[in-house]
Design a protein around this motif. Sequence first.
Motif, PDB file in Angstrom:
ATOM      1  N   ASP A  29      17.841  -9.300  18.837  1.00  0.00           N
ATOM      2  CA  ASP A  29      18.685 -10.057  17.913  1.00  0.00           C
ATOM      3  C   ASP A  29      17.870 -10.453  16.684  1.00  0.00           C
ATOM      4  O   ASP A  29      16.697 -10.853  16.785  1.00  0.00           O
ATOM      5  N   GLY A  30      18.513 -10.358  15.533  1.00  0.00           N
ATOM      6  CA  GLY A  30      17.834 -10.694  14.290  1.00  0.00           C
ATOM      7  C   GLY A  30      17.004  -9.567  13.724  1.00  0.00           C
ATOM      8  O   GLY A  30      16.423  -9.698  12.642  1.00  0.00           O
ATOM      9  N   LYS A  31      16.930  -8.439  14.432  1.00  0.00           N
ATOM     10  CA  LYS A  31      16.194  -7.264  13.963  1.00  0.00           C
ATOM     11  C   LYS A  31      17.187  -6.157  13.643  1.00  0.00           C
ATOM     12  O   LYS A  31      18.360  -6.199  14.047  1.00  0.00           O
ATOM     13  N   TYR A  32      16.688  -5.110  12.951  1.00  0.00           N
ATOM     14  CA  TYR A  32      17.577  -4.037  12.525  1.00  0.00           C
ATOM     15  C   TYR A  32      16.950  -2.670  12.823  1.00  0.00           C
ATOM     16  O   TYR A  32      15.743  -2.470  12.625  1.00  0.00           O
ATOM     17  N   LEU A  33      17.809  -1.777  13.311  1.00  0.00           N
ATOM     18  CA  LEU A  33      17.407  -0.388  13.529  1.00  0.00           C
ATOM     19  C   LEU A  33      17.367   0.324  12.179  1.00  0.00           C
ATOM     20  O   LEU A  33      18.300   0.220  11.385  1.00  0.00           O
ATOM     21  N   LEU A  34      16.279   1.049  11.911  1.00  0.00           N
ATOM     22  CA  LEU A  34      16.171   1.787  10.657  1.00  0.00           C
ATOM     23  C   LEU A  34      17.116   2.983  10.686  1.00  0.00           C
ATOM     24  O   LEU A  34      16.876   3.959  11.395  1.00  0.00           O
ATOM     25  N   GLU A  35      18.196   2.896   9.928  1.00  0.00           N
ATOM     26  CA  GLU A  35      19.189   3.965   9.882  1.00  0.00           C
ATOM     27  C   GLU A  35      18.746   5.098   8.962  1.00  0.00           C
ATOM     28  O   GLU A  35      18.915   6.273   9.270  1.00  0.00           O
ATOM     29  N   ASP A  36      18.159   4.713   7.801  1.00  0.00           N
ATOM     30  CA  ASP A  36      17.786   5.750   6.838  1.00  0.00           C
ATOM     31  C   ASP A  36      16.859   5.157   5.785  1.00  0.00           C
ATOM     32  O   ASP A  36      16.828   3.948   5.555  1.00  0.00           O
ATOM     33  N   ASN A  37      16.074   6.039   5.166  1.00  0.00           N
ATOM     34  CA  ASN A  37      15.295   5.700   3.970  1.00  0.00           C
ATOM     35  C   ASN A  37      15.899   6.449   2.792  1.00  0.00           C
ATOM     36  O   ASN A  37      16.078   7.665   2.860  1.00  0.00           O
ATOM     37  N   LYS A  38      16.228   5.750   1.747  1.00  0.00           N
ATOM     38  CA  LYS A  38      16.777   6.383   0.558  1.00  0.00           C
ATOM     39  C   LYS A  38      15.820   6.157  -0.607  1.00  0.00           C
ATOM     40  O   LYS A  38      15.390   5.031  -0.857  1.00  0.00           O
ATOM     41  N   ILE A  39      15.485   7.231  -1.291  1.00  0.00           N
ATOM     42  CA  ILE A  39      14.506   7.172  -2.374  1.00  0.00           C
ATOM     43  C   ILE A  39      15.157   7.664  -3.661  1.00  0.00           C
ATOM     44  O   ILE A  39      15.755   8.750  -3.693  1.00  0.00           O
ATOM     45  N   GLU A  40      15.059   6.868  -4.707  1.00  0.00           N
ATOM     46  CA  GLU A  40      15.516   7.258  -6.034  1.00  0.00           C
ATOM     47  C   GLU A  40      14.316   7.267  -6.968  1.00  0.00           C
ATOM     48  O   GLU A  40      13.546   6.304  -7.026  1.00  0.00           O
ATOM     49  N   VAL A  41      14.169   8.363  -7.700  1.00  0.00           N
ATOM     50  CA  VAL A  41      13.085   8.502  -8.669  1.00  0.00           C
ATOM     51  C   VAL A  41      13.709   8.697 -10.040  1.00  0.00           C
ATOM     52  O   VAL A  41      14.409   9.692 -10.278  1.00  0.00           O
ATOM     53  N   ASN A  42      13.498   7.721 -10.894  1.00  0.00           N
ATOM     54  CA  ASN A  42      14.085   7.737 -12.245  1.00  0.00           C
ATOM     55  C   ASN A  42      15.602   7.922 -12.188  1.00  0.00           C
ATOM     56  O   ASN A  42      16.195   8.682 -12.956  1.00  0.00           O
ATOM     57  N   GLY A  43      16.221   7.245 -11.199  1.00  0.00           N
ATOM     58  CA  GLY A  43      17.672   7.279 -11.067  1.00  0.00           C
ATOM     59  C   GLY A  43      18.205   8.491 -10.343  1.00  0.00           C
ATOM     60  O   GLY A  43      19.413   8.609 -10.126  1.00  0.00           O
ATOM     61  N   GLU A  44      17.346   9.400  -9.898  1.00  0.00           N
ATOM     62  CA  GLU A  44      17.771  10.612  -9.194  1.00  0.00           C
ATOM     63  C   GLU A  44      17.363  10.536  -7.733  1.00  0.00           C
ATOM     64  O   GLU A  44      16.219  10.219  -7.408  1.00  0.00           O
ATOM     65  N   LYS A  45      18.313  10.814  -6.832  1.00  0.00           N
ATOM     66  CA  LYS A  45      18.030  10.760  -5.401  1.00  0.00           C
ATOM     67  C   LYS A  45      17.079  11.890  -5.010  1.00  0.00           C
ATOM     68  O   LYS A  45      17.243  13.030  -5.436  1.00  0.00           O
ATOM     69  N   LYS A  46      16.089  11.540  -4.210  1.00  0.00           N
ATOM     70  CA  LYS A  46      15.102  12.517  -3.751  1.00  0.00           C
ATOM     71  C   LYS A  46      15.105  12.575  -2.229  1.00  0.00           C
ATOM     72  O   LYS A  46      15.110  11.534  -1.566  1.00  0.00           O
ATOM     73  N   ASN A  47      15.091  13.812  -1.719  1.00  0.00           N
ATOM     74  CA  ASN A  47      15.064  13.982  -0.268  1.00  0.00           C
ATOM     75  C   ASN A  47      13.945  14.939   0.149  1.00  0.00           C
ATOM     76  O   ASN A  47      13.974  15.524   1.216  1.00  0.00           O
ATOM     77  N   ASP A  48      12.954  15.110  -0.750  1.00  0.00           N
ATOM     78  CA  ASP A  48      11.843  16.008  -0.458  1.00  0.00           C
ATOM     79  C   ASP A  48      11.039  15.467   0.715  1.00  0.00           C
ATOM     80  O   ASP A  48      10.713  14.270   0.764  1.00  0.00           O
ATOM     81  N   GLU A  49      10.678  16.363   1.636  1.00  0.00           N
ATOM     82  CA  GLU A  49       9.923  15.945   2.809  1.00  0.00           C
ATOM     83  C   GLU A  49       8.557  15.386   2.417  1.00  0.00           C
ATOM     84  O   GLU A  49       8.060  14.447   3.018  1.00  0.00           O
ATOM     85  N   GLU A  50       7.946  15.966   1.384  1.00  0.00           N
ATOM     86  CA  GLU A  50       6.628  15.504   0.970  1.00  0.00           C
ATOM     87  C   GLU A  50       6.680  14.047   0.508  1.00  0.00           C
ATOM     88  O   GLU A  50       5.763  13.263   0.790  1.00  0.00           O
ATOM     89  N   ILE A  51       7.757  13.668  -0.201  1.00  0.00           N
ATOM     90  CA  ILE A  51       7.894  12.288  -0.662  1.00  0.00           C
ATOM     91  C   ILE A  51       8.229  11.374   0.510  1.00  0.00           C
ATOM     92  O   ILE A  51       7.661  10.284   0.664  1.00  0.00           O
ATOM     93  N   ARG A  52       9.153  11.810   1.376  1.00  0.00           N
ATOM     94  CA  ARG A  52       9.540  10.995   2.525  1.00  0.00           C
ATOM     95  C   ARG A  52       8.366  10.776   3.483  1.00  0.00           C
ATOM     96  O   ARG A  52       8.289   9.761   4.167  1.00  0.00           O
TER      97      ARG A  52
END
Length: 852
Positions: A29-52
């Motif tokens: 209780d009071g904790k959260y499961l990490l559902e996802d990491n979202k990364i934006e670089v200069n306003g553009e979504k990035k899903n590159d494995e190297e960055i993640r």
Amino acid sequence: MRNKATKIILLIISGLILISCSLTKRVPDGKYLLEDNKIEVNGEKKNDEEIRDQLYQQPNSTTLIGVHTRLHLYNLAKPNADSSYRAWLERKPARHEFLTKLLSEKQVGRLGNSFIVSGLSNFFKKVGEPPVIVDEARVKKSRNRLFAYYYKKGYFRAKVGYKIDTVGNKKAVVNYDVITGDAYKIDSIKPLIESPLLDSLYVKAAPASLIKKGKNYQETDFIQERERLTTYFRNRGAYTFQQNYINYTIDTINTGHKANVELIVDNENVRQGDSTYIRPFKLYRISRVNIYTVNAASENQSIDSTTYGGFKIYSTGKLNYRPKAITDAIFITPGSMFSDERRVLTSRYLSNLRVFYYPSIQYVEDSTDVSGTSLISNIYLKPRERFRVNAAADFTHSNIQEFGIQGSLGLSVRNIFRGAEVLQLSTRGNIGSSRDNSIKDRSFFNILEYGADIKLTFPRIFFPLNTEKIIPKNMIPTTALSFGISRQQNIGLDKESFTGIFNYSWTPRPNRHTAKLDLFNIQYIRNVNPGNYFNVYSSSYNRLDDFAKEYRNQVPDAYFNSNNNLDPQEGTLLFIDDVKNGTITVAPGDEQSIRSIDERRKRLVENNLIVATNFTYTTTTRENINDKDFFIFKTKIEGAGNTLSLVSGLFNENKNASIENRTLFDVQYSQYLKGELDFIKHFDLRRNKVLAMRAFFGLAVPYGNSTSIPFTRSYFAGGSNDNRAWQSYSLGPGRSGSRNDFNEANLKLAYSAELRFNIFGQLNGAIFGDVGNIWNVFDEVDDPDYTFNGLSSLEDLAFGTGLGFRYDFNFFVVRFDLGFKTYNPANDEGSRWFREYNFANSVLNVGINYPF
């Protein structure tokens, strides 16, 4: 129908909700499961494995369909099985008392840690994966690491922020926002090298620098340039030079996003006693090379020495090697500059001889040189044991042999002629049990195979002319001469075979390119029991028997056995002869089919003599066995029969004979040209996912003395390393429907791809697709169902798909692949797709290691 669809949709939605809720079962209780990491670089979504990969926390792993399998398994485990067991005991004292009387107090205590109570929970915890709980401290570390990632790429003024958003029940998404700003570019490179000798070397090395004006700043370029210069200096005499003597100063103050680089190479820091002093680097030459070896039988005897080619060789007792055999493997020569490259090459060559353990190569300064720029190289060689015996035994099983015992015994003799040659002698044998109808012997062990091989390897090119300019010794060439004989009894046609190979192999580039030339590759196969053909090849026999029964009124009764079937040994041949000479009249189409059956029989029962020359070249980018992103390209070209065609006319058996095909020792020799291309590519998709692909093309063209390719050199399709929806030899040729027991042809196209992923622990899975087939082309077969007739024949490519499971034992992988016939070209048009896509027509393949 609509109500059924609605129920199915509701059932699916309910299942998804239950699965989603169960994910957070172990989240406090009071904790959260990490559902996802979202990364934006200069306003553009990035899903590159190297960055993640820069992030310290990653969501729980999923399968290909997005299910958190390992997390679900972990949630199935009881958090504390032993405590639950204790609570269960204490709820009813009588229960505890009963178990104590039945066992003992000590055993009752141990029961809590037993497999019955805790085993399943411990297993789920081991193969499962605990929930990844959002940890803000790690989120901050991830933010700092993202900043460092972009800083190293030249974005010195990057800014990174983060925000944690809760979503649903005990779940959260971490959002990272990166503003890079403009990248800094290299504006100038100024070398500051204190040692004059290194400064002179740098002038020659500078044009290949990885740090170039106008290029974006990349920290990896500076690291690799430091490694490159260190290697360059040390391969040109800088014996005492190390990477830490190279440093950089980078000025970015008021430069307008430009970086001015100073490359600093310090003088050598020398320690003498308790004090140190600075001096310019020296470049060293090798003044002497001493080689020390041990005669195992003479360890207590005096040291013997000899000089050869400028090398000094020492040995305890008499030297057991010809001096040239040792010195040819050594690239560190008197008078040469010190070089790490020469040291590594020497170690590789000496190890490749297989007569020494890994050598020890040491350098000491030559005290007799007043300039202090000379080194003495001492090379220590420890011989391996001269004789080695290898013995192995195994149990086997195949589609013909229900049970078999095979064994081998081998003897290796090193340095047999005192030139570091290796002689290998081996024998092998197999006895087995088979209930195959073609084997008349009904005793339990009714199959026998045995053979012997001899191989002699020379650590050099064994040729009358000097080949040093074509294949220098730094390519580590070897020559191998091998012979083998084998015999089969009660298996098929009871073959006897003889092989002889004389080949050269070398490595144009270490660990990258390998080349192999079989100057002579001789194979002679003799079929001892050709009369057993129709007992072995039952498909051909059944077709011929059907023809005989169709024209029963013309076929003599003597051709049939007591079961009213065509006698497989004598009746078949008599029936074929009668059809061919017109004694028995059949329809033209049936006559052609019967002639084709006879032509195939003659081809498979005839003895084969193959004298071939082939060249194989392989190149790869694979670094090591753990490399998951690489390619392997292999090409091979082979020609057979050309040498024999030149000499066969000298033999009496071919003189004054009006025959189309020539023979040697009463055996028609094969003549053909064969070429192959084989390409394998692996893509690392990160997080234990790999996409692997393989493409193959092979073509063998008979000519001159042959109208077909020998069975042993032809192609087949299907099997655990090919199209896995078909068994070996059961696919093709073309759209013919695999009418024979062992289908083969002389043209092959194949392509396979599979996505490999981890399920949990050492268990991996795969989804694969295989495309391919074989055809006859440029040979004696002209049936359009069998032959390749241009681009239209690509419709004959068979397509198989499936899934597999692989368990990794670290030193080998056990593989189970289940293939389904997705597109079968043998079926009628309109019924080729998915008509056999079921378990009844599936094929289970069991293999060792990956298929490609």
